[in-house]
Design a protein around this motif. Structure first.
Motif, PDB file in Angstrom:
ATOM      1  N   VAL A 100      74.685  25.878 -25.621  1.00  0.00           N
ATOM      2  CA  VAL A 100      75.970  26.591 -25.570  1.00  0.00           C
ATOM      3  C   VAL A 100      76.263  27.295 -26.885  1.00  0.00           C
ATOM      4  O   VAL A 100      76.931  28.339 -26.913  1.00  0.00           O
ATOM      5  N   ASP A 142      76.670  25.263 -16.619  1.00  0.00           N
ATOM      6  CA  ASP A 142      75.260  25.306 -16.978  1.00  0.00           C
ATOM      7  C   ASP A 142      74.477  25.954 -15.840  1.00  0.00           C
ATOM      8  O   ASP A 142      74.462  25.441 -14.714  1.00  0.00           O
ATOM      9  N   SER A 184      78.063  31.528 -15.835  1.00  0.00           N
ATOM     10  CA  SER A 184      76.935  30.663 -16.177  1.00  0.00           C
ATOM     11  C   SER A 184      76.480  30.903 -17.612  1.00  0.00           C
ATOM     12  O   SER A 184      76.519  32.021 -18.118  1.00  0.00           O
ATOM     13  N   ASN A 211      74.720  32.859 -26.002  1.00  0.00           N
ATOM     14  CA  ASN A 211      75.801  32.223 -25.248  1.00  0.00           C
ATOM     15  C   ASN A 211      77.149  32.409 -25.932  1.00  0.00           C
ATOM     16  O   ASN A 211      78.169  32.615 -25.263  1.00  0.00           O
ATOM     17  N   GLN A 235      71.458  25.938 -15.244  1.00  0.00           N
ATOM     18  CA  GLN A 235      70.406  25.050 -14.750  1.00  0.00           C
ATOM     19  C   GLN A 235      70.934  23.971 -13.804  1.00  0.00           C
ATOM     20  O   GLN A 235      70.157  23.262 -13.181  1.00  0.00           O
ATOM     21  N   SER A 236      72.270  23.889 -13.661  1.00  0.00           N
ATOM     22  CA  SER A 236      72.838  22.955 -12.707  1.00  0.00           C
ATOM     23  C   SER A 236      72.727  23.477 -11.289  1.00  0.00           C
ATOM     24  O   SER A 236      72.961  22.748 -10.319  1.00  0.00           O
TER      25      SER A 236
END
Length: 344
Positions: free
Chosen positions: A302, A336, A297, A307, A338-339
């Motif tokens: 990005v 992601d 994750s 990251n 947050q997905s």
């Protein structure tokens, strides 16, 4: 969720999928409680940081306790190397500062932790459980109780019982207010605290776990009572990966957890792990494992420095696997964070 598709083995069968959780799992619950900045702010507000510790936090421009602890311990090593006799007192003071800061971290985690599991709504627990149930083995580098509390919840209508999660602790066969780790036969264990946890303590009878069911006393209250009695939990807060590994080597439980990670195969999904330098021992375990697909994750932009550092660390693991274990390749992918809707 395409990133969770199961890899297949040589016979075309779906391989097991494992999960490793980092600090991002707890931060997703509440950054005001579990972020590094929250821990430091609370420690300062409570007057728990020494002048030396405060100065280092400011000088290093960091919120990370482990970085400050590492700096203190490295400085002590440097003084010993420079002149062990002349600077012995100063080096001892620095090591004592590092030790105190580890204790402060335990106190702060307990102070900021949610008081009771019922403060979290049932539908939130259910959402997290549905995510966790996709994995047949779970590793966590967090100290807090959030994962434990989640597995305590029963959802009969979803066929999700609390006992499906096995952390290896058993009834000791006598009247006690705790359970003990089954060190002689831990093979059914499928939940591993890689760096210990607030509710795990060393005892003469082995590693014990505080429980609510045996005392009817909330875990946070039990933990705070232990801390007030100068009894500290089994947790790894050393500053560097090598120091963490040394600490892990002092515990059969922690050693077993890391070896278990190094022995897995199939797919591994990482949620909330940054794979920073102080996680090198965890990365080594993954490289030495037979994991064929690693999905990691990323949170936010990005291209952010954090990251980009995580991506590079994962790519380095892939390269190391190709060099050392060419017969077992390592596919990598990113998603992601947050997905995945967990706590909120």
């Amino acid at each position: 969720m395409a990133w969770l598709s199961e890899p297949t083995n040589s016979k075309g069968r779906a391989s097991p999928i494992r999960l490793i959780l980092g600090n991002g799992f707890s931060i997703a619950f509440d950054p005001a409680r579990f972020s590094y900045s929250a821990l430091r702010s609370h420690a300062e507000a409570q007057g728990m940081l020494s002048a030396t510790a405060q100065h280092l936090f400011q000088t290093l421009d960091t919120q990370d306790f482990e970085i400050v602890i590492k700096t203190l311990e490295d400085a002590a090593i440097g003084l010993y190397a420079l002149d062990a006799t002349k600077y012995a007192a100063e080096a001892t003071t620095l090591n004592e500062e590092a030790s105190k800061l580890k204790d402060v971290l335990a106190h702060i985690l307990a102070a900021l932790h949610p008081e009771r599991p019922y403060e979290i709504d049932a539908e939130v627990y259910l959402r997290v459980r549905r995510f966790l149930e996709k994995f047949d083995r779970i590793y966590t580098a967090n100290y807090d109780l959030l994962l434990y509390w989640t597995f305590m919840q029963d959802f009969p209508e979803e066929n999700l019982q609390a006992r499906q999660a096995d952390d290896g602790f058993r009834d000791p066969g006598e009247a006690t207010d705790y359970v003990v780790w089954n060190h002689l036969d831990p093979h059914s264990q499928n939940v591993f605290y890689l760096h210990g946890a607030l509710h795990l303590y060393r005892s003469e009878g082995g590693l014990k776990k505080l429980t609510w069911r045996r005392t009817n006393e909330p875990l946070i209250d039990q933990i705070r009572a232990q801390l007030e009695a100068d009894s500290f939990p089994l947790y790894v807060a050393e500053g560097t990966s090598s120091e963490k590994l040394t600490r892990i080597g002092t515990s059969d439980y922690l050693g077993r957890a890391l070896r278990s990670l190094a022995a897995i195969s199939g797919g591994l999904l990482s949620y909330g792990m940054s794979f920073s330098k102080n996680d090198a021992h965890i990365m080594d375990a993954i490289v030495h494992s037979k994991v064929t697909r690693l999905v990691v994750s990323l949170f936010g932009d990005v291209t952010s420095p954090s990251n980009e550092a995580t991506i590079k660390a994962v790519q380095d693991m892939q390269s190391r696997r190709a060099t050392a274990y060419a017969k077992v390749g390592l596919e990598i992918a990113f998603f992601d964070a947050q997905s995945v809707r967990l706590w909120n």
